[in-house]
Design an enzyme around this catalytic site. Sequence first.
Site, PDB file in Angstrom:
ATOM      1  N   GLU A   1     -33.540  31.276  53.141  1.00 22.79           N
ATOM      2  CA  GLU A   1     -33.238  30.046  53.891  1.00 22.79           C
ATOM      3  C   GLU A   1     -33.213  28.875  52.936  1.00 22.79           C
ATOM      4  O   GLU A   1     -33.729  28.955  51.833  1.00 22.79           O
ATOM      5  CB  GLU A   1     -34.369  29.765  54.898  1.00 22.79           C
TER       6      GLU A   1
ATOM      7  N   LYS B   1     -34.612  25.412  51.563  1.00 23.86           N
ATOM      8  CA  LYS B   1     -35.903  24.729  51.576  1.00 23.86           C
ATOM      9  C   LYS B   1     -35.624  23.240  51.802  1.00 23.86           C
ATOM     10  O   LYS B   1     -35.121  22.547  50.925  1.00 23.86           O
ATOM     11  CB  LYS B   1     -36.639  24.944  50.262  1.00 23.86           C
TER      12      LYS B   1
ATOM     13  N   ASP C   1     -36.124  19.349  52.324  1.00 22.41           N
ATOM     14  CA  ASP C   1     -37.006  18.413  51.638  1.00 22.41           C
ATOM     15  C   ASP C   1     -37.379  17.280  52.586  1.00 22.41           C
ATOM     16  O   ASP C   1     -36.713  16.255  52.649  1.00 22.41           O
ATOM     17  CB  ASP C   1     -36.277  17.876  50.406  1.00 22.41           C
TER      18      ASP C   1
ATOM     19  N   TYR D   1     -38.150  26.619  61.091  1.00 24.65           N
ATOM     20  CA  TYR D   1     -38.092  27.816  60.252  1.00 24.65           C
ATOM     21  C   TYR D   1     -39.229  28.808  60.433  1.00 24.65           C
ATOM     22  O   TYR D   1     -39.323  29.776  59.708  1.00 24.65           O
ATOM     23  CB  TYR D   1     -38.007  27.427  58.775  1.00 24.65           C
TER      24      TYR D   1
ATOM     25  N   LYS E   1     -37.285  26.920  43.550  1.00 28.21           N
ATOM     26  CA  LYS E   1     -36.887  25.508  43.599  1.00 28.21           C
ATOM     27  C   LYS E   1     -35.789  25.214  42.591  1.00 28.21           C
ATOM     28  O   LYS E   1     -35.819  25.710  41.464  1.00 28.21           O
ATOM     29  CB  LYS E   1     -38.099  24.625  43.287  1.00 28.21           C
TER      30      LYS E   1
ATOM     31  N   CYS F   1     -44.135 -15.264  35.867  1.00 27.34           N
ATOM     32  CA  CYS F   1     -42.751 -15.024  36.266  1.00 27.34           C
ATOM     33  C   CYS F   1     -41.833 -15.165  35.054  1.00 27.34           C
ATOM     34  O   CYS F   1     -41.885 -16.189  34.356  1.00 27.34           O
ATOM     35  CB  CYS F   1     -42.352 -16.025  37.354  1.00 27.34           C
TER      36      CYS F   1
ATOM     37  N   CYS G   1     -39.617 -18.487  35.711  1.00 27.70           N
ATOM     38  CA  CYS G   1     -40.125 -19.851  35.854  1.00 27.70           C
ATOM     39  C   CYS G   1     -41.549 -20.020  35.330  1.00 27.70           C
ATOM     40  O   CYS G   1     -42.075 -21.126  35.334  1.00 27.70           O
ATOM     41  CB  CYS G   1     -40.034 -20.298  37.315  1.00 27.70           C
TER      42      CYS G   1
ATOM     43  N   CYS H   1     -43.406 -13.695  42.615  1.00 30.39           N
ATOM     44  CA  CYS H   1     -43.551 -15.056  42.122  1.00 30.39           C
ATOM     45  C   CYS H   1     -43.659 -15.989  43.332  1.00 30.39           C
ATOM     46  O   CYS H   1     -42.763 -16.032  44.161  1.00 30.39           O
ATOM     47  CB  CYS H   1     -42.329 -15.430  41.281  1.00 30.39           C
TER      48      CYS H   1
ATOM     49  N   CYS I   1     -38.211 -21.569  41.533  1.00 28.32           N
ATOM     50  CA  CYS I   1     -37.875 -20.442  40.661  1.00 28.32           C
ATOM     51  C   CYS I   1     -36.369 -20.141  40.775  1.00 28.32           C
ATOM     52  O   CYS I   1     -35.881 -19.762  41.850  1.00 28.32           O
ATOM     53  CB  CYS I   1     -38.723 -19.244  41.083  1.00 28.32           C
TER      54      CYS I   1
HETATM   55  S1  IVH Z   1     -41.846  28.486  55.613  1.00 27.19           S
HETATM   56  C1  IVH Z   1     -46.069  28.411  54.374  1.00 27.19           C
HETATM   57  N1  IVH Z   1     -39.379  27.724  55.363  1.00 27.19           N
HETATM   58  O1  IVH Z   1     -41.942  23.682  52.275  1.00 27.19           O
HETATM   59  C2  IVH Z   1     -45.125  29.210  55.183  1.00 27.19           C
HETATM   60  N2  IVH Z   1     -41.080  26.210  54.692  1.00 27.19           N
HETATM   61  O2  IVH Z   1     -43.670  23.872  49.988  1.00 27.19           O
HETATM   62  C3  IVH Z   1     -44.357  28.456  56.146  1.00 27.19           C
HETATM   63  N3  IVH Z   1     -40.244  24.050  53.902  1.00 27.19           N
HETATM   64  O3  IVH Z   1     -44.926  23.711  54.076  1.00 27.19           O
HETATM   65  C4  IVH Z   1     -43.324  27.648  55.543  1.00 27.19           C
HETATM   66  N4  IVH Z   1     -38.114  24.492  54.172  1.00 27.19           N
HETATM   67  O4  IVH Z   1     -42.990  22.099  54.791  1.00 27.19           O
HETATM   68  C5  IVH Z   1     -40.664  27.388  55.188  1.00 27.19           C
HETATM   69  N5  IVH Z   1     -37.126  27.185  55.237  1.00 27.19           N
HETATM   70  C6  IVH Z   1     -38.404  26.846  55.069  1.00 27.19           C
HETATM   71  C7  IVH Z   1     -38.798  25.585  54.554  1.00 27.19           C
HETATM   72  C8  IVH Z   1     -40.153  25.307  54.376  1.00 27.19           C
HETATM   73  C9  IVH Z   1     -38.996  23.591  53.789  1.00 27.19           C
HETATM   74  C10 IVH Z   1     -41.445  23.279  53.517  1.00 27.19           C
HETATM   75  C11 IVH Z   1     -42.595  23.409  54.469  1.00 27.19           C
HETATM   76  C12 IVH Z   1     -43.658  24.063  53.661  1.00 27.19           C
HETATM   77  C13 IVH Z   1     -43.327  23.577  52.302  1.00 27.19           C
HETATM   78  C14 IVH Z   1     -43.957  24.403  51.234  1.00 27.19           C
END
Ligand code: IVH
Length: 684
Positions: free
Chosen positions: A113, A115, A117, A225, A312, A406, A409, A424, A430
């Site tokens: 999946e 990840k 942010d 997720y 990552k 500053c 000024c 400032c 200024c």
């Molecule tokens: S699964 C710990 N799936 O990443 C198991 N987490 O760095 C449950 N996150 O705490 C998490 N996308 O906040 C999971 N597809 C995804 C995610 C995901 C982002 C975040 C989540 C997690 C953090 C860990």
Amino acid sequence: MNKEEARRQMEALTEEINRHNHAYYALSKPEISDQDFDLLLKKLEILEQAFPELASPNSPTKRVGGEVTKEFQQVQHQYPMLSLSNTYSKEEVEEWEARIHKLIEEEVEYVCEMKFDGVAIGLIYQQGILVQAVTRGDGTQGDDVTANIKTIHNIPLYLKGSGFPDLFEIRGEVFMPHTSFRRLNKMREEGGEEPFANPRNAASGSLKMQDSAVVAKRRLDCFFYYLLGTGLPFKTHYESLQAARSWGFHISDYLAKCSSIHQIFDFVHEIDQLRKGLPFNIDGVVIKINDLRQQEILGNTAKSPRWAIAYKFKAEQVETRLNSVDFQVGRTGTVTPVANLSPVLLAGTVVKRASLHNADIISTLDVRISDTVYVEKGGEIIPKITGVRLDKRPPETIPLKFPALCPDCGTTLVRSKGESAWYCPNRSGCPPQIKGRLEHFISRKAMNIETLGEGKIGILYDHGLVRNVADLYDLKQEDLLGLEKVYQDPDSGKERKMSFKEKSVTNILNGIQLSKSVAFNRVLYALGIRFVGETVARKLAFHFQSVEAIRQADMDALIDVEEIGDKIAESVVDYFQQPENLELIRRLQEAGLNFSLSPDSMILKSTQLEGKSIVVTGMFQRYSRDELKRMIEAHGGKNTGSISARTSFVLAGDNMGPEKKKKAESLRIPLISEMEFLQMVSEE
Ligand code: IVH
């Protein structure tokens, strides 16, 4: 209407609204116009006001927020909110896979999946109803942010379909899409507030706001997720996400079942290619074991599950030399350190400058002039310095000091409690603050004096002709004629001369003159009161009607206004306590600017169109569609987007679409021409 009838209508409306919400936010396939949707919501709201005892705590009207939480309740997580172990290399993923195979001697399938942010959130649903939303906190307990979460449109307040467990938790990531992020930062900058550094900070800051109505405007989004609970009726993670999708949860379409490292990395590469074009930030790929029984066998370490790992993406990062740091003073006096770098290519653009944000960041990083620094463009718009190559530091560098005075000024800088920015305090003396305020004053959304610009303001300032915005209205032809400025053309590098000739002087003075008719709300915005952006200025203007009433308002009276909290209120009170500001307003009033919502001001010219819903469509001869819409509002009418039985009339230009025409005819809605309309509101 009796109570039974009200209940029936409220249920029907709720169901209809939820269905449209799902179609719009989860499926991206709206079935009705925004206006018609608002109408449904309005109907429900009216019924809820008439029968408060029937109003559900999860009514879709909660989406617009309104609930204010002074302090968030701490809630214990039933299942600890763990983190994921992170890797940046394929080898580490291979090692993880090898460990899995040692512990499980059978076939293993993975689900990959994105990840996301953002900020992790856990939602509890009971009998298909959202009952609680809790942030990660320290992993064992977090903040109850239910009211704020309910404002996020694609989070279902009620579940659809059937087959969901009576009680379960679902976890996901709340994030701020790029469009919302850009919009929010623009508004903050206009109001003199520090912009958020990245969408994650913006999302997390938003979830912790006390006023859910403000959160509603932040346009957050959420992907889910992970499903948790006892006796969940699934064998695999994949299956649980598909079911969650069918109940109305926003599940990403980018899910892949993989059975080898090779397939996993095909997915990783696909996502890496894709991510630059996504409307939100992701920072990697999460790889999970699909079989829930296998997940259970593997279990968790103290910090993270053994059945999942995050790969990552490296934020694109380059090294370059820090040549110097400018300390820039903005119109509100905030001093921002900006790094000048040896130009370097980063994610497709040449970077020469980067933000160092504030004094705290400078000292945390201990950056020094001549250092080789890392520059990154993460989710941020402006590149930032994220680290220093200490091994490459030349001898005899000295720590970079944030100036005490500053840079423009010489006034001693100050810092407010709890804020990271130094500023400032010499507002009236200024130069960059004065010029910044003048530039803000003439800008498009403020007084809109198009015949002046940054360059001309600079000339007026350099010749000592303007020291504040009121001075603009004292300018005379003879002051300006013949003024000169020698400057370097940025393109050719040649010296050029700009001088004010008769025609341009007349234009400038006309522009200034014209600005006197600008509506009060825009004049208020133009004053540049800290935290008073365009929207806040409009709210204040409408609520108090005159500058005098705002001046007299105390904290309580100000906070009573929708969207106005402590910080803004304090800033407004402070502004009106400064004698120099009162003097400035007095002079502007004398010059003839609008300081109240007079019938002449653009906000409300008449109530001619009060109670009328008007659809503007087609092309017009004299005015643009937007100008006509503004006129409608100025005369108390309401613009709507699509024709319905409630439309009062259609303001029809040339080339009106045949569908619309047919609809208007069938509903017997009158079509009005531009001329007829202008006569109606006596604009012509
Ligand atoms: S699964 C710990 N799936 O990443 C198991 N987490 O760095 C449950 N996150 O705490 C998490 N996308 O906040 C999971 N597809 C995804 C995610 C995901 C982002 C975040 C989540 C997690 C953090 C860990």
